[in-house]
Enzyme design. Structure first.
Site, PDB file in Angstrom:
ATOM      1  N   HIS A 127       0.819  -1.215   0.000  1.00 25.21           N
ATOM      2  CA  HIS A 127       0.000   0.000   0.000  1.00 25.21           C
ATOM      3  C   HIS A 127       0.855   1.269   0.000  1.00 25.21           C
ATOM      4  O   HIS A 127       0.394   2.343   0.351  1.00 25.21           O
ATOM      5  CB  HIS A 127      -0.988   0.005   1.176  1.00 25.21           C
ATOM      6  CG  HIS A 127      -2.156  -0.917   0.956  1.00 25.21           C
ATOM      7  ND1 HIS A 127      -3.043  -1.247   1.954  1.00 25.21           N
ATOM      8  CD2 HIS A 127      -2.575  -1.584  -0.150  1.00 25.21           C
ATOM      9  CE1 HIS A 127      -3.965  -2.078   1.460  1.00 25.21           C
ATOM     10  NE2 HIS A 127      -3.702  -2.294   0.191  1.00 25.21           N
ATOM     11  N   CYS A 160       5.496  21.043  -4.877  1.00 24.21           N
ATOM     12  CA  CYS A 160       6.619  20.638  -5.708  1.00 24.21           C
ATOM     13  C   CYS A 160       7.582  21.812  -5.915  1.00 24.21           C
ATOM     14  O   CYS A 160       7.162  22.896  -6.338  1.00 24.21           O
ATOM     15  CB  CYS A 160       6.073  20.167  -7.052  1.00 24.21           C
ATOM     16  SG  CYS A 160       7.330  19.767  -8.256  1.00 24.21           S
ATOM     17  N   SER A 201      -4.741  -8.479  10.106  1.00 25.52           N
ATOM     18  CA  SER A 201      -5.516  -7.979   8.970  1.00 25.52           C
ATOM     19  C   SER A 201      -6.849  -8.704   8.936  1.00 25.52           C
ATOM     20  O   SER A 201      -6.901  -9.925   9.045  1.00 25.52           O
ATOM     21  CB  SER A 201      -4.784  -8.209   7.645  1.00 25.52           C
ATOM     22  OG  SER A 201      -5.618  -7.798   6.566  1.00 25.52           O
ATOM     23  N   SER A 202      -7.915  -7.941   8.781  1.00 23.09           N
ATOM     24  CA  SER A 202      -9.245  -8.552   8.685  1.00 23.09           C
ATOM     25  C   SER A 202      -9.555  -8.967   7.249  1.00 23.09           C
ATOM     26  O   SER A 202     -10.626  -9.486   6.971  1.00 23.09           O
ATOM     27  CB  SER A 202     -10.314  -7.581   9.174  1.00 23.09           C
ATOM     28  OG  SER A 202     -10.056  -7.244  10.515  1.00 23.09           O
ATOM     29  N   ASN A 226      -5.440 -12.719  14.211  1.00 16.08           N
ATOM     30  CA  ASN A 226      -6.205 -11.483  14.052  1.00 16.08           C
ATOM     31  C   ASN A 226      -7.335 -11.444  15.057  1.00 16.08           C
ATOM     32  O   ASN A 226      -7.928 -12.473  15.353  1.00 16.08           O
ATOM     33  CB  ASN A 226      -6.773 -11.398  12.628  1.00 16.08           C
ATOM     34  CG  ASN A 226      -7.325 -10.024  12.317  1.00 16.08           C
ATOM     35  OD1 ASN A 226      -6.631  -9.021  12.476  1.00 16.08           O
ATOM     36  ND2 ASN A 226      -8.572  -9.948  11.910  1.00 16.08           N
TER      37      ASN A 226
END
Ligand code: ZN
Length: 258
Positions: A127, A160, A201-202, A226
């Site tokens: 991610h 930027c 993590s689900s 989990n």
């Protein structure tokens, strides 16, 4: 927690047996491994971040394009939490398993870099990462380090230096594609592994949520650590629903024979 007693000792022994019997274990981690470090799960309705903002409205690519200031206001407390967070015993335990050769790869949905800070080497951030920023206008990439203090401390939105476009952290927002090369590598690791350990993590966010299914379809073992149920619990060799900052050190202790 008592020093020498864990309530589900049989489960710990079982997890350790599976880990020791496999030669290519991959770990998939989500927000649940970092909540004991004080980082809220921004995709979870239980996190404070959801109560104040709808992530789909602030943390999507479209929202960023039209209202970067809303996105940055939302990200700021999370960025601050990430800056001050320390790896917890779950991160440290996984790093130890990697150093000892029991884990070959970590695939993480987190962008807090706590795995790397705990000592893990082979980490795929599917991610994305907060370490770099990309200009929404000219696509030049910048290191975050120059902008992060001004942003976290004073709320200055990074622009930027070449074209004054708004810089976007290289984390994957809702509606964005995963970084192609990293995602490909993650899929290759899953295709080769003989054990997948899901940690915190689900498995609700696609396409990452599909990885465990591919692993078990290929004949790999599956361990799920989990606190809430996942869609694939039924196909797991073992499911442990306690806090991972407690279960992982117990498992590591057993694997290493401490
Ligand atoms: Zn630019």
């Amino acid at each position: 927690m008592s020093e020498d007693y864990y309530p589900n000792r049989r489960d710990i022994l079982c997890a350790a047996d599976i880990i020791r019997s496999c030669s290519n274990a991959v770990v998939l981690t989500g927000a649940g491994i970092s909540t004991p470090s004080g980082i809220p799960d921004f995709r979870s309705p239980q996190s404070g971040l959801w109560e104040k903002y709808d992530p789909f409205e602030v943390a999507s690519l479209n929202a960023f394009r039209y209202h970067p200031e809303k996105f940055y206001n939302w990200l700021r407390p999370l960025a601050r939490d990430i800056q001050s967070a320390q790896p917890n015993p779950a991160h440290l335990g996984l790093a130890r398993l990697e150093q000892a050769g029991f884990v070959t790869q970590i695939i993480t949905q987190n962008f807090d870099r706590l795995h790397q800070r705990a000592g893990s080497i082979n980490v795929l951030e599917v991610h994305g990462s907060l370490d770099t920023l990309t200009c929404a206008n000219c696509y030049r990439q910048q290191e975050s380090i120059e902008f992060i203090q001004a942003y976290v401390n004073r709320g200055e939105i990074p622009y930027c230096p070449f074209c004054q476009g708004t810089l976007k952290p290289d984390v994957i927002l809702f509606g964005e594609q995963l970084p192609a090369r990293i995602w490909l590598k993650a899929q290759e690791c899953i295709a080769r592994c003989d054990l997948l350990i899901v940690v915190g993590s689900s498995l609700e966010v696609l396409p990452v949520a599909g990885l465990p299914m591919r692993a078990v379809d290929n004949g790999a073992h599956l361990i799920i650590l989990n606190q809430s149920e996942t869609y694939i619990d039924i196909r797991a060799d073992l499911v442990l629903s306690d806090n991972v900052a407690i279960t992982i050190p117990w498992i590591v202790k057993e694997v290493m024979g401490d």
